[in-house]
Design a protein around this motif. Structure first.
Motif, PDB file in Angstrom:
ATOM      1  N   ARG A 101      13.883   5.683  20.897  1.00  0.00           N
ATOM      2  CA  ARG A 101      14.062   7.024  20.318  1.00  0.00           C
ATOM      3  C   ARG A 101      13.199   7.187  19.070  1.00  0.00           C
ATOM      4  O   ARG A 101      12.540   8.218  18.882  1.00  0.00           O
ATOM      5  CB  ARG A 101      15.533   7.246  19.982  1.00  0.00           C
ATOM      6  CG  ARG A 101      15.807   8.621  19.399  1.00  0.00           C
ATOM      7  CD  ARG A 101      17.290   8.879  19.250  1.00  0.00           C
ATOM      8  NE  ARG A 101      17.545  10.145  18.566  1.00  0.00           N
ATOM      9  CZ  ARG A 101      18.751  10.601  18.270  1.00  0.00           C
ATOM     10  NH1 ARG A 101      19.826   9.913  18.627  1.00  0.00           N
ATOM     11  NH2 ARG A 101      18.901  11.761  17.628  1.00  0.00           N
ATOM     12  N   ALA A 102      13.196   6.153  18.199  1.00  0.00           N
ATOM     13  CA  ALA A 102      12.391   6.218  16.973  1.00  0.00           C
ATOM     14  C   ALA A 102      10.903   6.254  17.306  1.00  0.00           C
ATOM     15  O   ALA A 102      10.131   6.972  16.666  1.00  0.00           O
ATOM     16  CB  ALA A 102      12.709   5.030  16.074  1.00  0.00           C
ATOM     17  N   ALA A 103      10.506   5.480  18.331  1.00  0.00           N
ATOM     18  CA  ALA A 103       9.099   5.468  18.741  1.00  0.00           C
ATOM     19  C   ALA A 103       8.676   6.845  19.225  1.00  0.00           C
ATOM     20  O   ALA A 103       7.549   7.296  18.973  1.00  0.00           O
ATOM     21  CB  ALA A 103       8.882   4.433  19.825  1.00  0.00           C
ATOM     22  N   GLY A 104       9.592   7.529  19.911  1.00  0.00           N
ATOM     23  CA  GLY A 104       9.295   8.877  20.376  1.00  0.00           C
ATOM     24  C   GLY A 104       9.055   9.844  19.240  1.00  0.00           C
ATOM     25  O   GLY A 104       8.406  10.888  19.418  1.00  0.00           O
ATOM     26  N   LEU A 105       9.561   9.492  18.069  1.00  0.00           N
ATOM     27  CA  LEU A 105       9.352  10.324  16.878  1.00  0.00           C
ATOM     28  C   LEU A 105       8.146   9.868  16.058  1.00  0.00           C
ATOM     29  O   LEU A 105       7.904  10.349  14.960  1.00  0.00           O
ATOM     30  CB  LEU A 105      10.622  10.294  16.009  1.00  0.00           C
ATOM     31  CG  LEU A 105      11.873  10.897  16.659  1.00  0.00           C
ATOM     32  CD1 LEU A 105      13.102  10.609  15.799  1.00  0.00           C
ATOM     33  CD2 LEU A 105      11.703  12.406  16.859  1.00  0.00           C
ATOM     34  N   GLY A 106       7.437   8.856  16.601  1.00  0.00           N
ATOM     35  CA  GLY A 106       6.211   8.402  15.942  1.00  0.00           C
ATOM     36  C   GLY A 106       6.382   7.269  14.968  1.00  0.00           C
ATOM     37  O   GLY A 106       5.455   6.982  14.198  1.00  0.00           O
TER      38      GLY A 106
END
Length: 448
Positions: A90-95
């Motif tokens: 999820r955090a990776a999806g936010l960059g």
């Protein structure tokens, strides 16, 4: 925000989490969620995982995107790998580049090197300083040394830094950081050290030379210290020959120090001289120390004079310390007097110590009074009194404590009271102790 941080830390130290959180929330309401993020870490460290998770979510929801990755790390440390990976995704999806790096580790551990490489590259594109190095390390540890070296060479002119953030693991795969002294080193430097650690010394030297040719001479020094600690004098000598070819003063100096610490004094002297010629600022003193140990004081004086001509303000002081170190009290005093004449009043303190060590009580006390007149702290009197007290010269110590107290040193009264107490003069001791307490000299009325 500095005052707010201090207040919050005060509440945490007192165990007042409620008021600490109120202050952190106040900061978040004003646009700074980092206080909530930090408080979540502290809650976790205190073992309160439930409240820590709640704070991580609050921090994330009020703008601290990194808090989601920190929460993932928290779950990983608790053994909940599945939730940790889900949060990282999820955090990776936010960059979040750290989340991408952690997911790369997860894929690497699972043997999915291609997927791991993609994630590492994404983390690098997102600005994570460690990501490119992890690509190189993965190739190296998987046996593709040529691929690792090619990638490292492609990154010449760049640097890779240590992991920034929590030390963590995903699926028990621990994040690696750069070696000692090589934070933000070039990839070639770190690859050289990795090969050194795995016993591939010839390749380590070759890579170090490549790095040095591109200006990263520090790796040669790092290899030298590694070999020094391993007791590999032959390998150290080989590196010394290589570092001479670079002509770099800092590298010459560091390898000379490694030779020096390994007991290879002759080789160390030679490199210190070359480092000095190449402009290494501290090489003269290290060389002077070796010449002093050999009793070659003419060489020491020549080195000191040259340092003075070169504008090194420490030169005379270092010369005086070398004389002290060699046990030459008379010579040390002569040099300290030159330091004093040059305008440094602190030299008088060293002269007091030398006279005291020589047993010249009268001379030491006279110099101590002069030192105070030159602006040195009145503590010098109490320091000398403690020396006399330790030597059993209680009367002389008491006299100096009294002088120090009169000059304004409140702790001297306590020491004088203690002397009177242990001498059996309780009435005088109590009067002095009360005077000290009235002057605010400390919590105890008197004591050692």
């Amino acid at each position: 925000m500095g005052d707010l941080h201090s207040q919050m830390e005060g509440h945490v130290a007192a165990g007042d989490w409620r008021n600490a959180e109120a202050l952190a929330q106040q900061a978040a309401d004003n646009g700074d969620a980092s206080f909530l993020h930090g408080l979540a870490h502290q809650r976790e460290e205190a073992g309160d995982l439930e409240h820590a998770e709640a704070l991580y979510w609050k921090a994330f929801q009020t703008g601290a995107t990194g808090a989601l990755t920190s929460l993932a790390m928290s779950h990983d440390r608790s053994g909940n790998e599945e939730k940790a990976v889900a949060l990282c995704q999820r955090a990776a999806g936010l960059g979040d580049s750290t989340a991408l790096l952690l997911l790369g580790f997860h894929q690497e551990q699972a043997g999915n090197h291609e997927a791991a490489d993609v994630l590492y590259q994404q983390a690098a594109d997102g600005g994570h300083p460690e990501a490119q190095w992890q690509r190189i390390r993965m190739l190296e540890t998987a046996g593709d040394q040529q691929g690792a070296e090619t990638l490292a060479q492609q990154m010449v002119g760049t640097s890779v830094g240590p992991f920034i953030g929590d030390s963590s693991s995903i699926g028990n795969f621990t994040i690696l950081s750069s070696g000692p002294g090589l934070a933000n080193a070039s990839p070639l430097c770190r690859l050289a050290l990795l090969r050194e650690e795995t016993g591939n010394r010839s390749d380590a030297e070759a890579l170090a030379q490549q790095a040095a040719s591109n200006g990263n001479t520090s790796v040669l020094a790092s290899l030298a210290h590694t070999r020094m600690y391993a007791g590999d004098l032959a390998g150290l000598e080989t590196l010394a020959q290589q570092v001479v070819q670079t002509g770099n003063g800092d590298a010459l100096y560091e390898v000379a120090r490694a030779l020096d610490r390994a007991g290879h004094r002759e080789g160390a002297e030679a490199l210190y001289r070359q480092a000095l010629d190449a402009g290494a600022p501290d090489a003269w003193f290290r060389l002077a120390r070796l010449r002093a140990a050999a009793g070659a004081w003419a060489d020491v004086e020549a080195l000191t004079n040259q340092a003075l001509e070169d504008g090194d303000p420490r030169a005379l002081q270092e010369m005086a310390r070398l004389r002290e170190w060699a046990g030459d009290v008379s010579g040390a005093e002569q040099v300290w007097r030159k330091v004093l004449e040059s305008g440094d009043p602190t030299a008088m303190v060293r002269l007091v110590g030398l006279r005291a060590r020589a047993g010249d009580r009268e001379g030491a006390e006279g110099l101590a009074q002069q030192a105070i007149g030159l602006g040195n702290s009145i503590d010098i009197l109490s320091g000398l009194a403690k020396r006399w007290e330790g030597a059993g010269l209680r009367e002389a110590a008491g006299r100096l404590y009294a002088q120090a107290a009169e000059a304004g040193d409140p702790t001297a009264l306590r020491r004088l009271a203690w002397l009177r107490e242990t001498a059996g003069d309780r009435e005088s001791a109590e009067a002095l102790a009360q005077q000290a307490a009235d002057d605010g000299s400390g919590t105890a009325l008197y004591g050692p």
